[in-house]
Design an enzyme around this catalytic site. Structure first.
Site, PDB file in Angstrom:
ATOM      1  N   GLY A  88      40.156  28.874  62.845  1.00 12.70           N
ATOM      2  CA  GLY A  88      39.242  28.107  63.696  1.00 12.70           C
ATOM      3  C   GLY A  88      39.734  26.707  63.963  1.00 12.70           C
ATOM      4  O   GLY A  88      40.749  26.271  63.419  1.00 12.70           O
ATOM      5  N   GLY A  90      40.112  23.422  63.239  1.00 12.92           N
ATOM      6  CA  GLY A  90      39.917  22.562  62.078  1.00 12.92           C
ATOM      7  C   GLY A  90      39.876  21.082  62.423  1.00 12.92           C
ATOM      8  O   GLY A  90      39.272  20.283  61.717  1.00 12.92           O
ATOM      9  N   LYS A 111      41.760  16.987  70.287  1.00 19.67           N
ATOM     10  CA  LYS A 111      42.492  17.415  69.092  1.00 19.67           C
ATOM     11  C   LYS A 111      42.738  16.182  68.238  1.00 19.67           C
ATOM     12  O   LYS A 111      43.213  15.157  68.747  1.00 19.67           O
ATOM     13  CB  LYS A 111      43.818  18.037  69.536  1.00 19.67           C
ATOM     14  CG  LYS A 111      44.717  18.562  68.442  1.00 19.67           C
ATOM     15  CD  LYS A 111      45.777  19.454  69.081  1.00 19.67           C
ATOM     16  CE  LYS A 111      46.889  19.823  68.144  1.00 19.67           C
ATOM     17  NZ  LYS A 111      47.869  20.700  68.805  1.00 19.67           N
ATOM     18  N   GLY A 124      41.510  16.705  59.496  1.00 22.70           N
ATOM     19  CA  GLY A 124      40.918  16.699  60.833  1.00 22.70           C
ATOM     20  C   GLY A 124      41.574  15.717  61.792  1.00 22.70           C
ATOM     21  O   GLY A 124      41.126  15.582  62.931  1.00 22.70           O
ATOM     22  N   ARG A 174      43.218  17.800  75.583  1.00 19.63           N
ATOM     23  CA  ARG A 174      44.023  18.919  76.073  1.00 19.63           C
ATOM     24  C   ARG A 174      43.274  19.715  77.127  1.00 19.63           C
ATOM     25  O   ARG A 174      42.083  19.967  76.990  1.00 19.63           O
ATOM     26  CB  ARG A 174      44.376  19.824  74.892  1.00 19.63           C
ATOM     27  CG  ARG A 174      45.037  21.114  75.299  1.00 19.63           C
ATOM     28  CD  ARG A 174      45.843  21.696  74.182  1.00 19.63           C
ATOM     29  NE  ARG A 174      45.027  22.426  73.236  1.00 19.63           N
ATOM     30  CZ  ARG A 174      45.532  22.963  72.125  1.00 19.63           C
ATOM     31  NH1 ARG A 174      46.794  22.819  71.814  1.00 19.63           N
ATOM     32  NH2 ARG A 174      44.750  23.618  71.306  1.00 19.63           N
ATOM     33  N   ARG A 181      42.374  33.046  71.945  1.00 21.02           N
ATOM     34  CA  ARG A 181      43.645  33.370  71.296  1.00 21.02           C
ATOM     35  C   ARG A 181      43.646  34.820  70.835  1.00 21.02           C
ATOM     36  O   ARG A 181      42.571  35.410  70.652  1.00 21.02           O
ATOM     37  CB  ARG A 181      43.829  32.457  70.065  1.00 21.02           C
ATOM     38  CG  ARG A 181      43.737  30.974  70.397  1.00 21.02           C
ATOM     39  CD  ARG A 181      43.248  30.173  69.183  1.00 21.02           C
ATOM     40  NE  ARG A 181      42.935  28.779  69.557  1.00 21.02           N
ATOM     41  CZ  ARG A 181      43.797  27.782  69.517  1.00 21.02           C
ATOM     42  NH1 ARG A 181      45.016  27.982  69.085  1.00 21.02           N
ATOM     43  NH2 ARG A 181      43.444  26.569  69.893  1.00 21.02           N
ATOM     44  N   ASP A 250      47.348  32.996  66.168  1.00 23.68           N
ATOM     45  CA  ASP A 250      46.344  32.020  66.590  1.00 23.68           C
ATOM     46  C   ASP A 250      46.930  31.029  67.594  1.00 23.68           C
ATOM     47  O   ASP A 250      46.197  30.232  68.175  1.00 23.68           O
ATOM     48  CB  ASP A 250      45.760  31.270  65.382  1.00 23.68           C
ATOM     49  CG  ASP A 250      46.832  30.707  64.478  1.00 23.68           C
ATOM     50  OD1 ASP A 250      47.720  31.481  64.050  1.00 23.68           O
ATOM     51  OD2 ASP A 250      46.811  29.492  64.213  1.00 23.68           O
ATOM     52  N   ASN A 251      48.240  31.071  67.778  1.00 26.01           N
ATOM     53  CA  ASN A 251      48.875  30.179  68.747  1.00 26.01           C
ATOM     54  C   ASN A 251      49.353  30.948  69.976  1.00 26.01           C
ATOM     55  O   ASN A 251      50.263  30.502  70.676  1.00 26.01           O
ATOM     56  CB  ASN A 251      50.059  29.445  68.099  1.00 26.01           C
ATOM     57  CG  ASN A 251      49.599  28.504  66.995  1.00 26.01           C
ATOM     58  OD1 ASN A 251      48.457  28.065  66.989  1.00 26.01           O
ATOM     59  ND2 ASN A 251      50.484  28.210  66.061  1.00 26.01           N
ATOM     60  N   ASP A 260      49.647  25.139  71.759  1.00 27.00           N
ATOM     61  CA  ASP A 260      49.879  24.627  70.404  1.00 27.00           C
ATOM     62  C   ASP A 260      51.334  24.215  70.169  1.00 27.00           C
ATOM     63  O   ASP A 260      52.103  24.872  69.470  1.00 27.00           O
ATOM     64  CB  ASP A 260      49.405  25.634  69.345  1.00 27.00           C
ATOM     65  CG  ASP A 260      47.896  25.527  69.147  1.00 27.00           C
ATOM     66  OD1 ASP A 260      47.263  24.721  69.849  1.00 27.00           O
ATOM     67  OD2 ASP A 260      47.349  26.232  68.296  1.00 27.00           O
TER      68      ASP A 260
END
Ligand code: AMP
Ligand code: MG
Length: 503
Positions: A88, A90, A111, A124, A174, A181, A250-251, A260
């Protein structure tokens, strides 16, 4: 509350409740805007002038613009082959979606805007260097015509983030076609939440492949569409020498955009085993592995989609397998299309596919054997096409090394030209121009990127970053001012060059 920011229409937040956690970005102590992408803002109809002073607060996460509904998205992912059921966002929040000037729906996300419920041990935060790196690499990819997420802005936070040492913090804004994803599908599949899986797939189809929405086999068709997009994307990466560096599931975005930017980098001397990422110790994500890793990731997507493909498991597996098996052919078709352009060839006969592909492969072997710079090797074929072979030869340790190959290539070109009926000089000029439009002169050279980021991060000097960005935005332009950006790094620098995930 700045109203002029953009008109939000947040379908993900509205239609997919339970797929995310509503979450507010953490305010930055002393926000200062250090980069804004004016052309992208224009595309999104964001009026930066009207925003004025408020811009730094918006892009640092201090002010949530009107209409935004910030959320942290849930996803899972295979990282270096191992499955993490809960990753997720983060350190990211999706502010929402806007329709751009062309009517395309785009996500706007922050981000580095603080910990979320998905942060695990992370702080974070993000640092100035890696966020400006994402700007540079994203804009470079965009200018190369490769689908990519892009940075809209970077705001320095005025805070320190702790990495190996203390670094200046930053927040990146972004823009993406979406943030769906492969790992988003894996999240619901692993939890066996098949209704949610279906909701996600239907949403993805509405968003990225609306023409499939009415088809009875729409989930198989979605898989096929994603396979096709990834085949095209990875072929484009390969043809410019881009190494993503961390192709975890996830990317990988269903939209087919590059996403990413962590430890990514461009090849210098051609070698398929090239790895720059400090954490990729086994070379899983080496340059030459990217197509097979692409297929591996798509297989994870197919597995996640199985419950939607057929109630009969065997039939579902058979259908998924058939689609996955099309990946190599699709990839080679895209790769060859790009390689033909880089060879200056216009004739694209199926009958010649194997011979043309071998011509390109042998060129690459030659570059590898003589440790020739990938980018300049291809680029100098334009000069050779125009009759000036010296620049190309000078890239080789032995001047005559490319001659046999060049004769083969020239024969193929001459054959095409004689059939075209073009006047020979026009044919040469046309070929050189085509090669120059397909093979960049300027790429994001590692030493140039590092130099620009060090100046920005250590001295707060943004001039080298801005100059480099300017060069990367015109990669096909071979002007004398750009020449310093086209020069390869000294081999000794490349040999020990390492990229970091920037977490
Ligand atoms: P990445 O390697 O950037 O693709 O990130 C992998 C996962 O780690 C994602 O779930 C990120 O949200 C999370 N992550 C990366 N860096 C941080 C950080 N500094 N704080 C919190 N989470 C992070
Ligand atoms: Mg990631």
């Amino acid at each position: 509350m700045p109203q002029s920011f953009a008109r939000f229409d947040n379908t993900y937040a509205r239609e997919l409740e339970g797929f995310y956690t509503p979450w507010q970005p953490a305010p930055a102590r002393e926000p200062k805007l250090i980069y804004v992408n004016q052309p992208l803002a224009l595309e999104l109809s964001i009026d930066l002038t009207a925003l004025g002073e408020a811009a730094s607060n918006v892009f640092a996460g201090n002010t949530v613009p009107e209409g935004a509904e910030p959320i942290a998205q849930a996803y899972a992912g295979h990282q270096f082959g191992g499955f993490s059921p809960r990753l997720g966002d983060g350190r990211a929040v999706l502010l929402g979606e806007v329709l751009d000037r062309h009517g395309r729906r785009r996500d706007i996300a922050l981000k580095g805007s603080g910990r979320t419920p998905y942060a695990r041990n992370g702080d974070g935060k993000a640092a100035v260097g890696p966020m400006l790196r994402e700007v540079l690499l994203g804009e470079a990819m965009h200018a190369l015509g490769i689908p990519t997420t892009r940075a809209l802005a970077v705001a320095a936070s005025g805070e320190q983030v702790m990495r190996e040492g203390a670094l200046p913090g930053a927040v990146l804004t972004r823009v993406a076609a979406s943030h769906i994803r492969v790992g988003t599908f894996e999240y619901f599949a692993a939890r066996q939440e098949h209704d949610n899986l279906r909701r996600l797939a239907d949403y993805t189809i509405r968003r990225h492949d609306p023409s499939l929405a009415q088809r009875p086999d729409r989930y198989a068709a979605l898989l096929e569409a994603v396979v096709e997009r990834q085949a095209g994307l990875i072929a484009r990466w390969m043809n410019v020498g881009f190494i993503h560096g961390v192709m975890n599931t996830d990317n990988m975005a269903l939209s087919g955009e590059t996403i990413d930017f962590g430890p990514c980098a461009f090849l210098e001397a051609y070698d398929p085993a090239t790895v720059f990422s400090s954490i990729d110790t086994h070379g899983r994500y080496a340059y030459g592995n990217q197509p097979s890793i692409g297929q591996w990731n798509l297989t994870r997507l197919a597995e996640a989609l199985l419950p939607l493909l057929d109630t009969d498991v065997d039939k579902a597996v058979a259908s998924a397998t058939d689609i996955l098996n099309t990946f190599p052919d699709r990839y080679f078709r895209h790769l060859l299309q790009g390689q033909r352009a880089k060879l200056g060839l216009e004739r694209a006969n199926e009958a010649e596919a194997e011979a043309d592909s071998a011509l390109a492969a042998d060129w690459l072997s030659l570059l590898q054997a003589h440790k020739v710079d990938f980018t300049l090797g291809w680029r100098r074929l334009a000069d050779a096409a125009a009759g000036e072979v010296g620049k190309l030869r000078s890239l080789f340790d032995e001047q005559a090394a490319p001659d046999m190959w060049l004769a083969r290539w020239q024969a193929r070109c001459a054959d095409e030209d004689s059939a075209s009926g073009l006047e020979p000089r026009a044919a040469l000029a046309g070929r050189a121009a085509r090669i120059r439009a397909a093979s960049p002169f300027v790429i994001a050279r590692n030493h140039r990127v590092e130099e620009a980021l060090a100046a920005a991060s250590v001295d707060g000097n943004l001039v080298p970053f801005e100059r480099l960005l300017g060069a990367l935005q015109q990669p096909f332009n071979e002007s004398p001012e750009l020449a310093p950006y086209a020069e390869p790094a000294p081999p000794a620098v490349t040999a020990c060059y390492k990229t970091f995930c920037g977490t």
